[in-house]
Write a protein that holds these residues in place. Structure first.
Motif, PDB file in Angstrom:
ATOM      1  N   GLN A   1       0.985  -1.160  -0.092  1.00  0.00           N
ATOM      2  CA  GLN A   1      -0.114  -0.109   0.004  1.00  0.00           C
ATOM      3  C   GLN A   1       0.880   1.213  -0.037  1.00  0.00           C
ATOM      4  N   VAL A   2       0.647   2.225  -0.872  1.00  0.00           N
ATOM      5  CA  VAL A   2       1.521   3.295  -1.013  1.00  0.00           C
ATOM      6  C   VAL A   2       0.729   4.292  -0.124  1.00  0.00           C
ATOM      7  N   ARG A   3       1.619   4.825   0.834  1.00  0.00           N
ATOM      8  CA  ARG A   3       1.284   5.921   1.788  1.00  0.00           C
ATOM      9  C   ARG A   3       2.328   6.730   2.410  1.00  0.00           C
ATOM     10  N   LEU A   4       1.801   7.603   3.056  1.00  0.00           N
ATOM     11  CA  LEU A   4       2.875   8.584   3.959  1.00  0.00           C
ATOM     12  C   LEU A   4       2.121   8.756   5.300  1.00  0.00           C
ATOM     13  N   VAL A   5       2.909   8.373   6.243  1.00  0.00           N
ATOM     14  CA  VAL A   5       2.312   8.467   7.765  1.00  0.00           C
ATOM     15  C   VAL A   5       3.245   9.570   8.425  1.00  0.00           C
ATOM     16  N   GLU A   6       2.567  10.579   8.834  1.00  0.00           N
ATOM     17  CA  GLU A   6       3.160  11.302   9.639  1.00  0.00           C
ATOM     18  C   GLU A   6       3.208  11.050  11.274  1.00  0.00           C
ATOM     19  N   SER A   7       4.055  11.380  11.986  1.00  0.00           N
ATOM     20  CA  SER A   7       4.178  11.317  13.550  1.00  0.00           C
ATOM     21  C   SER A   7       4.933  12.378  14.253  1.00  0.00           C
ATOM     22  N   GLY A   8       4.821  12.495  15.490  1.00  0.00           N
ATOM     23  CA  GLY A   8       5.631  13.369  16.261  1.00  0.00           C
ATOM     24  C   GLY A   8       5.004  14.423  16.711  1.00  0.00           C
ATOM     25  N   GLY A   9       3.765  15.016  16.526  1.00  0.00           N
ATOM     26  CA  GLY A   9       3.164  16.068  16.829  1.00  0.00           C
ATOM     27  C   GLY A   9       2.982  15.917  18.396  1.00  0.00           C
ATOM     28  N   GLY A  10       2.411  17.281  18.779  1.00  0.00           N
ATOM     29  CA  GLY A  10       2.271  17.234  20.217  1.00  0.00           C
ATOM     30  C   GLY A  10       1.907  18.496  20.650  1.00  0.00           C
ATOM     31  N   SER A  11       1.744  18.706  21.958  1.00  0.00           N
ATOM     32  CA  SER A  11       1.427  19.996  22.580  1.00  0.00           C
ATOM     33  C   SER A  11       2.467  20.577  23.396  1.00  0.00           C
ATOM     34  N   VAL A  12       3.020  21.897  22.914  1.00  0.00           N
ATOM     35  CA  VAL A  12       4.338  22.387  23.558  1.00  0.00           C
ATOM     36  C   VAL A  12       3.854  23.928  23.781  1.00  0.00           C
ATOM     37  N   HIS A  13       4.860  24.459  24.783  1.00  0.00           N
ATOM     38  CA  HIS A  13       4.776  25.956  25.006  1.00  0.00           C
ATOM     39  C   HIS A  13       5.721  26.692  24.002  1.00  0.00           C
ATOM     40  N   THR A  14       5.196  27.679  23.977  1.00  0.00           N
ATOM     41  CA  THR A  14       5.929  28.826  23.224  1.00  0.00           C
ATOM     42  C   THR A  14       7.457  28.699  23.530  1.00  0.00           C
ATOM     43  N   GLY A  15       8.144  28.587  22.408  1.00  0.00           N
ATOM     44  CA  GLY A  15       9.455  28.366  22.447  1.00  0.00           C
ATOM     45  C   GLY A  15      10.012  27.031  22.588  1.00  0.00           C
ATOM     46  N   GLY A  16       9.170  26.139  22.599  1.00  0.00           N
ATOM     47  CA  GLY A  16       9.377  24.597  22.562  1.00  0.00           C
ATOM     48  C   GLY A  16       9.796  23.970  21.198  1.00  0.00           C
ATOM     49  N   SER A  17      10.058  22.652  21.243  1.00  0.00           N
ATOM     50  CA  SER A  17      10.447  21.897  19.954  1.00  0.00           C
ATOM     51  C   SER A  17       9.682  20.516  19.920  1.00  0.00           C
ATOM     52  N   LEU A  18       9.551  20.417  18.608  1.00  0.00           N
ATOM     53  CA  LEU A  18       8.973  19.295  18.039  1.00  0.00           C
ATOM     54  C   LEU A  18       9.782  18.580  16.942  1.00  0.00           C
ATOM     55  N   ARG A  19       9.830  17.241  16.696  1.00  0.00           N
ATOM     56  CA  ARG A  19      10.369  16.650  15.557  1.00  0.00           C
ATOM     57  C   ARG A  19       9.507  15.650  14.899  1.00  0.00           C
ATOM     58  N   LEU A  20       8.945  16.335  13.749  1.00  0.00           N
ATOM     59  CA  LEU A  20       7.793  15.375  12.949  1.00  0.00           C
ATOM     60  C   LEU A  20       8.535  14.448  12.122  1.00  0.00           C
ATOM     61  N   SER A  21       8.029  13.288  12.144  1.00  0.00           N
ATOM     62  CA  SER A  21       8.631  12.320  10.839  1.00  0.00           C
ATOM     63  C   SER A  21       7.537  12.044   9.971  1.00  0.00           C
ATOM     64  N   CYS A  22       7.930  11.796   8.672  1.00  0.00           N
ATOM     65  CA  CYS A  22       7.170  11.424   7.535  1.00  0.00           C
ATOM     66  C   CYS A  22       7.662  10.154   6.924  1.00  0.00           C
ATOM     67  N   ALA A  23       6.946   9.020   7.348  1.00  0.00           N
ATOM     68  CA  ALA A  23       7.435   7.895   6.743  1.00  0.00           C
ATOM     69  C   ALA A  23       6.872   7.273   5.574  1.00  0.00           C
ATOM     70  N   ALA A  24       7.260   6.828   4.518  1.00  0.00           N
ATOM     71  CA  ALA A  24       6.944   6.327   3.357  1.00  0.00           C
ATOM     72  C   ALA A  24       6.925   4.759   3.310  1.00  0.00           C
ATOM     73  N   SER A  25       5.805   4.247   2.802  1.00  0.00           N
ATOM     74  CA  SER A  25       5.797   2.789   2.687  1.00  0.00           C
ATOM     75  C   SER A  25       5.070   2.710   1.319  1.00  0.00           C
ATOM     76  N   GLY A  26       5.590   1.437   0.596  1.00  0.00           N
ATOM     77  CA  GLY A  26       4.978   0.835  -0.598  1.00  0.00           C
ATOM     78  C   GLY A  26       5.679   1.665  -1.809  1.00  0.00           C
ATOM     79  N   PHE A  27       6.597   2.679  -1.549  1.00  0.00           N
ATOM     80  CA  PHE A  27       7.276   3.241  -2.536  1.00  0.00           C
ATOM     81  C   PHE A  27       8.798   3.651  -2.215  1.00  0.00           C
ATOM     82  N   THR A  28       9.611   3.992  -2.934  1.00  0.00           N
ATOM     83  CA  THR A  28      10.683   4.771  -2.617  1.00  0.00           C
ATOM     84  C   THR A  28      10.785   6.145  -2.757  1.00  0.00           C
ATOM     85  N   LEU A  29      11.403   7.022  -1.755  1.00  0.00           N
ATOM     86  CA  LEU A  29      11.424   8.486  -1.872  1.00  0.00           C
ATOM     87  C   LEU A  29      12.594   8.856  -2.824  1.00  0.00           C
ATOM     88  N   ASP A  30      13.475   8.017  -3.114  1.00  0.00           N
ATOM     89  CA  ASP A  30      14.514   8.320  -4.151  1.00  0.00           C
ATOM     90  C   ASP A  30      14.123   9.069  -5.107  1.00  0.00           C
TER      91      ASP A  30
END
Length: 122
Positions: A1-30
Motif C-alpha cells: 500500500q502506497v502511503r505516507l504517515v506523519e508522526s511526532g506532533g504534540g503540545s508544547v509551550h511557546t519556545g518549545g520544540s518538536l520533531r515530526l517524521s514522515c515515513a513512506a511505505s509501498g514506494f521509494t522516496l529516492d
C-alpha cells in the motif's frame, strides 16, 4: 500500500520544540521530494518546507526560516521536520506529501498523509 504517515506532533509551550517524521511505505522516496504543509483551523493549507531526496536540498517558507529544519533519510525512506522555537502561530495540523520536486505547484503533491497535530500554547 502506497502511503505516507506523519508522526511526532504534540503540545508544547511557546519556545518549545518538536520533531515530526514522515515515513513512506509501498514506494521509494529516492529522486522525489517531500513537502511539509500545515493547516490551522479556518485557514488555508500552506507549504512550510520541502526536502529533496535526490540531493538533500531544502526550501522554507519565510516565517519558519531559522527555526525549522527539514531533512531526509533515504535508507529509512523517511523525512523529518525539526521545529524549534515554536510559536502559537505555528499550531495546526501538519501534513507531508510527495512530488517530483520542491518547486512544483502544490497541486502536484500527492499521497497525502493523514496529518499530525501540533499545539503551541503561550
Amino acid at each position: 500500500q502506497v502511503r505516507l504517515v506523519e508522526s511526532g506532533g504534540g503540545s508544547v509551550h511557546t519556545g518549545g520544540s518538536l520533531r515530526l517524521s514522515c515515513a513512506a511505505s509501498g514506494f521509494t522516496l529516492d529522486y522525489k521530494s517531500i513537502g511539509w504543509f500545515r493547516q490551522a483551523p479556518g485557514k488555508e493549507r500552506e507549504r512550510v518546507s520541502c526536502v529533496s531526496f535526490t540531493d538533500g536540498s531544502t526550501l522554507y517558507e519565510d516565517s519558519v526560516k531559522g527555526r525549522f529544519t527539514t531533512s531526509n533519510d533515504n535508507a529509512k525512506n523517511t523525512a523529518y521536520l525539526q521545529m524549534n522555537d515554536l510559536k502559537p502561530e505555528d499550531a495546526g495540523t501538519y501534513y507531508c506529501a510527495v512530488a517530483w520536486g520542491c518547486y512544483v505547484p502544490v497541486s502536484e503533491f500527492g499521497t497525502w498523509g493523514r496529518g499530525t497535530q501540533v499545539t503551541v500554547s503561550s
